[in-house]
Design an enzyme around this catalytic site. Structure first.
Site, PDB file in Angstrom:
ATOM      1  N   CYS A 131       0.830  -1.214   0.000  1.00 45.61           N
ATOM      2  CA  CYS A 131       0.000   0.000   0.000  1.00 45.61           C
ATOM      3  C   CYS A 131       0.858   1.255   0.000  1.00 45.61           C
ATOM      4  O   CYS A 131       0.500   2.252  -0.632  1.00 45.61           O
ATOM      5  CB  CYS A 131      -0.927   0.010   1.226  1.00 45.61           C
ATOM      6  SG  CYS A 131      -2.327  -1.126   1.124  1.00 45.61           S
ATOM      7  N   CYS A 217      -7.522  -7.290  -3.119  1.00 50.13           N
ATOM      8  CA  CYS A 217      -7.689  -7.004  -1.693  1.00 50.13           C
ATOM      9  C   CYS A 217      -9.113  -6.590  -1.339  1.00 50.13           C
ATOM     10  O   CYS A 217      -9.353  -6.058  -0.256  1.00 50.13           O
ATOM     11  CB  CYS A 217      -6.717  -5.900  -1.267  1.00 50.13           C
ATOM     12  SG  CYS A 217      -4.990  -6.339  -1.545  1.00 50.13           S
ATOM     13  N   CYS A 242      -5.052   1.958   4.516  1.00 50.59           N
ATOM     14  CA  CYS A 242      -3.870   1.711   3.696  1.00 50.59           C
ATOM     15  C   CYS A 242      -2.738   2.678   4.007  1.00 50.59           C
ATOM     16  O   CYS A 242      -1.620   2.493   3.537  1.00 50.59           O
ATOM     17  CB  CYS A 242      -4.230   1.806   2.220  1.00 50.59           C
ATOM     18  SG  CYS A 242      -4.839   3.445   1.756  1.00 50.59           S
TER      19      CYS A 242
HETATM   20 FE1  SF4 Z   1      -1.336  -3.553  -2.732  1.00 49.52          FE
HETATM   21 FE2  SF4 Z   1      -3.688  -4.546  -1.927  1.00 49.52          FE
HETATM   22 FE3  SF4 Z   1      -2.774  -2.212  -0.920  1.00 49.52          FE
HETATM   23 FE4  SF4 Z   1      -3.637  -2.402  -3.453  1.00 49.52          FE
HETATM   24  S1  SF4 Z   1      -4.866  -2.658  -1.566  1.00 49.52           S
HETATM   25  S2  SF4 Z   1      -1.839  -1.362  -2.773  1.00 49.52           S
HETATM   26  S3  SF4 Z   1      -2.880  -4.478  -4.040  1.00 49.52           S
HETATM   27  S4  SF4 Z   1      -1.882  -4.277  -0.657  1.00 49.52           S
END
Ligand code: SF4
Length: 286
Positions: A131, A217, A242
């Protein structure tokens, strides 16, 4: 397109001014908050659009006030195809540009080479690393272009969002202004507005999704489940965040991120080879 706004200092607010504005605007409708912000910040402000329902409401409201309102999005490279399809529908309906910011290719390549493309399923710190690389760093780069940004955050979305103000200074992004015009809206109000105004929305909502992020995700949730429970659903005890809207410090992914950005590897995620958050399991809100 990444336009640099000149003389950002002209538009920066101090804490006192932002605090007064947040009090004055707290009981105002989102359109009034947007009108105030557009008047104050003009083209040095942009809506940060995740293409979720809240973002679509804000674009529609702001466009009705100022058809030249600026909008940007972060293309993580892992979005579901339906997100890109919605971007095109929004562009077509409103005739607006949507600036797209992406992660640095070299950093993504290093992360994937070292940990694999789907690293996020293995460990919370690897998820947070992903993220950071795909969302948080591009956002930081995007916000260097603006003196204010508009988000679709609502207080009832998650515990970390319960105290957000409609106007606040964003200390994670250089002290620019962060706006949340929908802070006191409910999910039902968002959908009432979307339907009443024929606003384009993400097609995954019609398949049971309640909160939509990257494809790997995010999943649909059962009726009545917490709307954000479909995000990173395999994790327990980690924030449904995130890092874009609150700084997350675990003492784990930060070392790995620094290693990636510095161009040399480090297999340890927390200094002792473990993947545990930080020894005490904390995830701090910034
Ligand atoms: Fe990576 Fe999942 Fe975060 Fe998207 S939501 S940036 S795929 S960890």
């Amino acid at each position: 397109m990444e336009q640099q706004v000149e003389s950002l200092e002209t538009y920066l607010m101090d804490e006192l001014e932002a605090g007064e504005a947040s009090v004055d605007l707290d009981d105002k409708e989102p359109q009034e908050v947007l009108a105030w912000a557009i008047e104050k910040f003009g083209q040095s402000m942009a809506i940060c659009s995740s293409l979720q329902a809240e973002s679509c409401v804000l674009i529609d409201m702001a466009w009705r006030i100022d058809p030249a309102v600026r909008v940007f999005t972060i293309d993580t490279g892992r979005q579901p195809p339906e997100t890109n399809e919605l971007i095109e529908r929004v562009r077509a309906k409103y005739g607006i540009e949507i600036e797209v910011f992406r992660p640095e290719t070299a950093t993504v390549d290093k992360m994937v080479a070292k940990h694999g493309k789907d690293l996020f399923y293995r460990d919370v710190n690897l998820r947070l690393l992903c993220c950071q690389v795909r969302k948080v760093l591009p956002l930081r780069r995007a916000l260097m272009n603006y003196s204010a940004w508009v988000t679709g955050l609502r207080r009832d979305q998650w515990a970390t969002r319960s105290n957000i103000r409609k106007v606040e200074i964003d200390h994670d992004h250089g002290g620019i202004v962060k706006l949340a015009p929908l802070a006191d809206w409910t999910e039902a109000e968002v959908w009432d507005y979307l339907r009443a105004n024929d606003v384009p929305y993400h097609s995954l909502y019609d398949k049971g999704y309640k909160s939509i992020g990257c494809g790997p995700c995010t999943r649909a949730v059962a009726p009545g489940d917490d709307p954000r429970s479909g995000r990173w659903w395999w994790e327990t005890g980690a924030p449904k965040e995130c890092g874009m809207h609150c700084a997350i410090e675990t003492g784990g992914f930060e070392h790995e991120l620094a290693a990636l950005l510095n161009g040399h590897g480090n297999n340890s995620h927390n200094g002792n080879g473990n993947h545990a958050p930080n020894g005490n399991g904390n995830y701090a809100r910034g």
